[in-house]
Scaffold this motif. Structure first.
Motif, mmCIF file in Angstrom:
data_model
loop_
_atom_site.group_PDB
_atom_site.id
_atom_site.type_symbol
_atom_site.label_atom_id
_atom_site.label_comp_id
_atom_site.label_asym_id
_atom_site.label_seq_id
_atom_site.Cartn_x
_atom_site.Cartn_y
_atom_site.Cartn_z
ATOM 1 N N LEU A 126 0.825 -1.196 0.000
ATOM 2 C CA LEU A 126 0.000 0.000 0.000
ATOM 3 C C LEU A 126 0.867 1.257 0.000
ATOM 4 O O LEU A 126 1.844 1.357 0.739
ATOM 5 N N THR A 127 0.456 2.234 -0.809
ATOM 6 C CA THR A 127 1.186 3.503 -0.896
ATOM 7 C C THR A 127 0.287 4.648 -0.427
ATOM 8 O O THR A 127 -0.786 4.428 0.147
ATOM 9 N N ASN A 128 0.695 5.852 -0.696
ATOM 10 C CA ASN A 128 0.021 7.021 -0.138
ATOM 11 C C ASN A 128 -1.331 7.306 -0.780
ATOM 12 O O ASN A 128 -2.275 7.724 -0.102
ATOM 13 N N GLU A 129 -1.468 7.106 -2.083
ATOM 14 C CA GLU A 129 -2.672 7.525 -2.798
ATOM 15 C C GLU A 129 -3.955 6.898 -2.249
ATOM 16 O O GLU A 129 -4.943 7.611 -2.011
ATOM 17 N N PRO A 130 -4.024 5.559 -2.036
ATOM 18 C CA PRO A 130 -5.266 4.987 -1.486
ATOM 19 C C PRO A 130 -5.599 5.509 -0.099
ATOM 20 O O PRO A 130 -6.783 5.666 0.234
ATOM 21 N N VAL A 131 -4.589 5.766 0.726
ATOM 22 C CA VAL A 131 -4.856 6.284 2.073
ATOM 23 C C VAL A 131 -5.508 7.653 1.990
ATOM 24 O O VAL A 131 -6.502 7.944 2.680
ATOM 25 N N THR A 132 -4.981 8.508 1.148
ATOM 26 C CA THR A 132 -5.573 9.834 0.968
ATOM 27 C C THR A 132 -6.992 9.735 0.422
ATOM 28 O O THR A 132 -7.897 10.464 0.855
ATOM 29 N N ALA A 133 -7.216 8.808 -0.516
ATOM 30 C CA ALA A 133 -8.555 8.648 -1.102
ATOM 31 C C ALA A 133 -9.563 8.164 -0.075
ATOM 32 O O ALA A 133 -10.719 8.613 -0.063
ATOM 33 N N LEU A 134 -9.160 7.245 0.792
ATOM 34 C CA LEU A 134 -10.074 6.754 1.817
ATOM 35 C C LEU A 134 -10.463 7.866 2.781
ATOM 36 O O LEU A 134 -11.635 8.005 3.155
ATOM 37 N N PHE A 135 -9.495 8.656 3.215
ATOM 38 C CA PHE A 135 -9.810 9.756 4.112
ATOM 39 C C PHE A 135 -10.740 10.764 3.436
ATOM 40 O O PHE A 135 -11.638 11.323 4.073
ATOM 41 N N THR A 136 -10.556 10.973 2.148
ATOM 42 C CA THR A 136 -11.312 12.008 1.454
ATOM 43 C C THR A 136 -12.734 11.581 1.134
ATOM 44 O O THR A 136 -13.688 12.360 1.302
ATOM 45 N N LYS A 137 -12.920 10.324 0.699
ATOM 46 C CA LYS A 137 -14.226 9.888 0.208
ATOM 47 C C LYS A 137 -15.045 9.127 1.249
ATOM 48 O O LYS A 137 -16.275 9.150 1.187
ATOM 49 N N ALA A 138 -14.395 8.433 2.165
ATOM 50 C CA ALA A 138 -15.140 7.713 3.204
ATOM 51 C C ALA A 138 -15.344 8.650 4.393
ATOM 52 O O ALA A 138 -14.605 8.617 5.368
ATOM 53 N N ARG A 139 -16.351 9.471 4.298
ATOM 54 C CA ARG A 139 -16.533 10.530 5.281
ATOM 55 C C ARG A 139 -16.981 10.006 6.642
ATOM 56 O O ARG A 139 -16.899 10.731 7.631
ATOM 57 N N ALA A 140 -17.505 8.782 6.700
ATOM 58 C CA ALA A 140 -17.955 8.218 7.967
ATOM 59 C C ALA A 140 -16.901 7.321 8.610
ATOM 60 O O ALA A 140 -17.203 6.627 9.585
ATOM 61 N N LEU A 141 -15.682 7.313 8.094
ATOM 62 C CA LEU A 141 -14.638 6.426 8.595
ATOM 63 C C LEU A 141 -14.414 6.649 10.087
ATOM 64 O O LEU A 141 -14.156 7.766 10.539
ATOM 65 N N ARG A 142 -14.512 5.555 10.842
ATOM 66 C CA ARG A 142 -14.428 5.631 12.299
ATOM 67 C C ARG A 142 -13.188 4.936 12.844
ATOM 68 O O ARG A 142 -12.641 5.349 13.856
ATOM 69 N N GLU A 143 -12.749 3.886 12.193
ATOM 70 C CA GLU A 143 -11.591 3.118 12.661
ATOM 71 C C GLU A 143 -10.727 2.757 11.465
ATOM 72 O O GLU A 143 -11.207 2.142 10.508
ATOM 73 N N PHE A 144 -9.449 3.116 11.526
ATOM 74 C CA PHE A 144 -8.531 2.913 10.400
ATOM 75 C C PHE A 144 -7.223 2.357 10.951
ATOM 76 O O PHE A 144 -6.577 2.996 11.786
ATOM 77 N N ARG A 145 -6.840 1.162 10.471
ATOM 78 C CA ARG A 145 -5.636 0.493 10.953
ATOM 79 C C ARG A 145 -4.680 0.282 9.788
ATOM 80 O O ARG A 145 -5.033 -0.362 8.797
ATOM 81 N N LEU A 146 -3.465 0.808 9.942
ATOM 82 C CA LEU A 146 -2.444 0.741 8.888
ATOM 83 C C LEU A 146 -1.125 0.231 9.448
ATOM 84 O O LEU A 146 -0.050 0.615 8.964
ATOM 85 N N ALA A 147 -1.168 -0.620 10.445
ATOM 86 C CA ALA A 147 0.060 -1.113 11.061
ATOM 87 C C ALA A 147 0.889 -1.895 10.055
ATOM 88 O O ALA A 147 0.383 -2.755 9.327
ATOM 89 N N GLY A 148 2.182 -1.607 10.010
ATOM 90 C CA GLY A 148 3.093 -2.331 9.141
ATOM 91 C C GLY A 148 3.106 -1.872 7.701
ATOM 92 O O GLY A 148 3.803 -2.479 6.883
ATOM 93 N N CYS A 149 2.353 -0.844 7.362
ATOM 94 C CA CYS A 149 2.371 -0.322 5.985
ATOM 95 C C CYS A 149 3.556 0.634 5.863
ATOM 96 O O CYS A 149 3.398 1.870 5.931
ATOM 97 N N ASP A 150 4.733 0.077 5.666
ATOM 98 C CA ASP A 150 5.958 0.868 5.775
ATOM 99 C C ASP A 150 6.245 1.718 4.545
ATOM 100 O O ASP A 150 7.234 2.456 4.523
ATOM 101 N N LEU A 151 5.397 1.650 3.484
ATOM 102 C CA LEU A 151 5.582 2.528 2.331
ATOM 103 C C LEU A 151 4.865 3.867 2.501
ATOM 104 O O LEU A 151 5.058 4.779 1.700
ATOM 105 N N ILE A 152 4.049 3.975 3.539
ATOM 106 C CA ILE A 152 3.305 5.214 3.766
ATOM 107 C C ILE A 152 4.222 6.235 4.425
ATOM 108 O O ILE A 152 4.953 5.920 5.374
#
Length: 725
Positions: free
Chosen positions: A308-334
């Motif tokens: 996983l890289t930066n673009e999907p993370v930014t897209a999730l924050f931007t479009k999933a407006r109801a996001l309540r819990e987000f876990r990205l442990a070990g995603c060392d490319l971010i």
């Protein structure tokens, strides 16, 4: 309330129908009035009033009405006065009453009263059938396979959970359950012998399914040789996409054979998905598909998605407006760009939990942006983000009273000043972990101890802290408060001391700690259920081994020798044992004791806290005997959120109080086998464990890969192993 029944006797016992008929015959007046508007839940016409009487002078038969004689309809005995009060209740009320019963046996007895009661109770009984044993599972399957059942049982089943039989469940075991096409929640946790064939049969024609769990988690078996097989492939995900358009939650943790393209198709077909757990094989394309087509996502677990890289993370924050819990442990490319690219001024008010463990490229700039964009964060995990400095802690302080859980383990650049500022701003923190933050001293820990709601604290390998920090934790929240009368009014001049909220304290490898401060902590914290002191020399003693948990079997010899963790009843036993020893060693209080000003005498806790073992003490807490990563490994400092229960938990026997003996001032310590006397001016001699010399750096043990292979079908204990597929 809706405990599942193992089987329904009405369907299995041929005499049960006659029982229903006989019981129903006794309620003959109720059956005659079954077409009344009150005998069905779908009726919309109101019931006649209680005081309504027949009008003899306005009737259809004029010849009879002129004489004042009632007609034949009025002569029928169908008045409410002939029915029992319970039979006059609408079906909605009956169902609400029956739903309050927690015992399936009581519901079964209710079904035998009459047909009306049976119709209103059968769905409650079969809402969640219990498949906890193979006998119950077999009876449920037999009932579902009946050609002419008394009720349509397969339509009543809404929840199925086979996790209790996980080790033995295979395709033959679940085939009879495929007849239930209205299942809403399907739990198959740990069913590693299940293949695509069985799972596809369960989800086919099941458009009502909204939650599916096929994760390969830990088995409930005590055997350490349990092997989990991964048989679920993209064929199952494609079947889910085709048959379950209402799917909201999917957990496929441990299923690594699913192709990335199947998740893309799932995102296009199941647009109501709210929860997706632990899919490490997801790539940028799949995550972007979920961000684009599933705007209702609430919880997303992308732990260990190393592609996983930066673009999907930014897209999730931007479009999933109801996001309540987000876990990205070990995603060392971010890196910082994933968060710095967020729209300026945009606020994510719903985000409560964010896990960025081991995202080693993150710096203070990312944390500053996160706390600005998500001001209502409650749980923030930044362990092993080693580039973070005090600037990140100052940014986190802006969360204020919203912050409850903070994990900064291995952020070794953090200093006392930042932690003190954090305490002054976030005074509602319940959990904080600062393990391996080697620059911290007593100055900051004493401030942390003042947090009024602090329940758990991790200070593993904070080697600079001393007994002063432990004393501060012991005295936390023990301040006098005015008593209140029965009406809630303050009573002037009468005070009560509040109790400490501490439940779990991790002090492993804090080598400067002594026995006296730990005794003070034990006596001052009646709710304490977990205390880790691995590597603390003062507690590597033979007489304390009975109260410590056993080291995990994968530990090395050196790790076993320094392992020292007390949980549940072990904490109670340790408290009693140390208090007994101190009572035997301390001389009468004459004001001459050297440590009296630093360690004032505390009340013996054995009697005063015994009533807290199941209520306030919380020893029934499922986390009381949890295995934490920092209990024996030098590199671990995590405070486990969802720990596994400890096996072989035993209540250790408490040794009797040793007799007090007097010795001359110049006497030498006695043998470890003799009672322990107190010698004024000398520390008490206690037997210590012999620790073999080892290099200072400890490595986490790697469990050996099992080479045993199990068949996916043949199982002698499975009554459905030979079921034709």
């Amino acid at each position: 309330m809706r405990q599942g029944a193992s089987f329904d006797l009405v369907a299995l016992d041929p005499t049960a129908r006659s029982v229903l008929d006989d019981a129903d015959a006794e309620a003959e007046p109720a059956r005659r009035a079954q077409h009344d508007s009150r005998s069905t839940s779908s009726a919309s016409s109101p019931a006649p009033p209680e005081n309504e009487e027949s009008d003899f002078f306005v009737a259809g038969n004029d010849s009879q009405s002129s004489l004042g004689v009632p007609n034949l309809q009025d002569m029928q005995v169908a008045d409410d006065a002939c029915l029992s009060p319970f039979n006059r209740l609408p079906n909605e009320i009956l169902i609400a009453i029956f739903a309050r019963l927690s015992s399936p046996a009581d519901l079964l007895r209710i079904m035998k009263v009459c047909k009306r009661w049976a119709r209103n109770a059968v769905e409650i009984l079969w809402h969640r059938p219990s498949c906890t044993t193979w006998e119950k599972h077999e009876r449920i399957c037999r009932t579902l396979a009946l050609e002419h059942p008394y009720f349509s049982y397969r339509d009543f089943v809404r929840r199925l959970n086979l996790s209790a039989l996980a080790a033995k469940v295979n395709d033959g075991s679940v085939m009879p359950l495929a007849a239930c096409t209205r299942v809403e929640r399907l739990t198959l946790t740990g069913c590693s012998n299940l293949t695509d064939l069985g799972l596809i049969a369960l989800v086919s024609n099941n458009s009502h399914l909204y939650s599916l769990d096929v994760s390969l988690g830990s088995s409930s078996s005590s055997s350490s040789e349990v092997v989990f097989h991964d048989h679920i492939t993209e064929a199952s995900i494609d079947a889910i996409s085709a048959n379950c358009p209402r799917l909201q939650g999917l957990n496929v943790s441990g299923c690594h054979r699913i192709a990335n393209e199947s998740f893309i198709q799932l995102a296009h077909s199941c647009r109501y998905i709210k929860r997706l757990n632990n899919c490490p094989q997801l790539s940028d394309d799949a995550v972007l598909a979920f961000a684009e087509h599933c705007p209702n996502i609430l919880e997303l677990d992308l732990n260990q998605c190393r592609q996983l890289t930066n673009e999907p993370v930014t897209a999730l924050f931007t479009k999933a407006r109801a996001l309540r819990e987000f876990r990205l442990a070990g995603c060392d490319l971010i890196d910082d760009a994933a968060f710095l690219s967020l729209p300026p001024g945009r606020r994510f008010e719903h985000l409560r939990i964010l896990d960025l463990s081991s995202c080693t490229r993150l710096t203070d700039r990312a944390v500053e942006k996160i706390t600005e964009a998500a001001p209502r964060l409650r749980n923030l995990v930044l362990q092993k983000c080693r580039n973070l400095t005090d600037a990140s802690v100052y940014a986190i302080s802006r969360l204020g009273k919203n912050l409850h859980y903070l994990h900064l383990g291995h952020c070794s650049l953090i200093t006392d000043e930042a932690v003190k500022h954090l305490v002054s701003s976030c005074n509602r923190m319940r959990y904080i972990d600062l393990g391996c933050c080697t620059r911290l001293t007593d100055d900051s820990v004493t401030k942390l101890a003042a947090l009024p709601k602090l329940k758990r604290i991790g200070l593993v390998k904070c080697a600079s802290i001393t007994d002063a920090s432990v004393i501060a934790l012991a005295n936390a929240n023990r301040r006098p408060r005015l008593r209140k009368d029965s009406f809630g009014n303050m009573i002037p001049g009468e005070y009560s001391s509040s109790q400490s909220c501490l439940e779990r304290v991790h002090l492993s490898y804090c080598t400067n700690l002594t026995q006296e401060s730990i005794i003070r902590l034990l006596n001052s914290c009646p709710r304490l259920t977990h205390l880790s002191l691995t590597g603390v020399q003062a507690f590597l003693r033979d007489d304390l081994e009975d109260f410590s948990r056993d080291a995990p079997p994968e530990f090395t010899e050196h790790q076993r020798s320094v392992f020292c963790v007390f949980s549940g009843q072990g904490v109670v036993g340790l408290r009693r044992h140390l208090n007994q020893l101190r009572q035997a060693q301390l001389p009468p209080r004459d004001g001459s004791h050297a440590n009296e000003t630093i360690f004032p005498d505390m009340p013996v806790a054995t009697a005063g806290f015994s009533h807290l073992q199941t209520n306030e003490g919380g020893f029934d807490d499922p986390e009381a005997d949890a295995i934490d990563e920092d209990d024996g490994l030098e590199d671990g400092s995590e405070m486990v959120i969802d720990p596994q229960p400890l096996l072989n938990n035993q209540n250790p026997a408490i040794p009797p109080l040793p007799p007090t003996q007097s010795m001359p001032q110049d006497s030498e310590p006695v043998s470890p086998t003799n009672p322990i006397p107190y010698v004024s001016g000398h520390p008490p001699y206690l037997p210590h464990r012999v620790v073999p010399p080892q290099p200072p750096t400890l490595q986490a043990p790697q469990p050996e890969a099992s080479t045993s292979q199990e068949s996916a079908s043949a199982n002698p204990n499975d009554p459905f192993a030979n079921t034709p597929l």
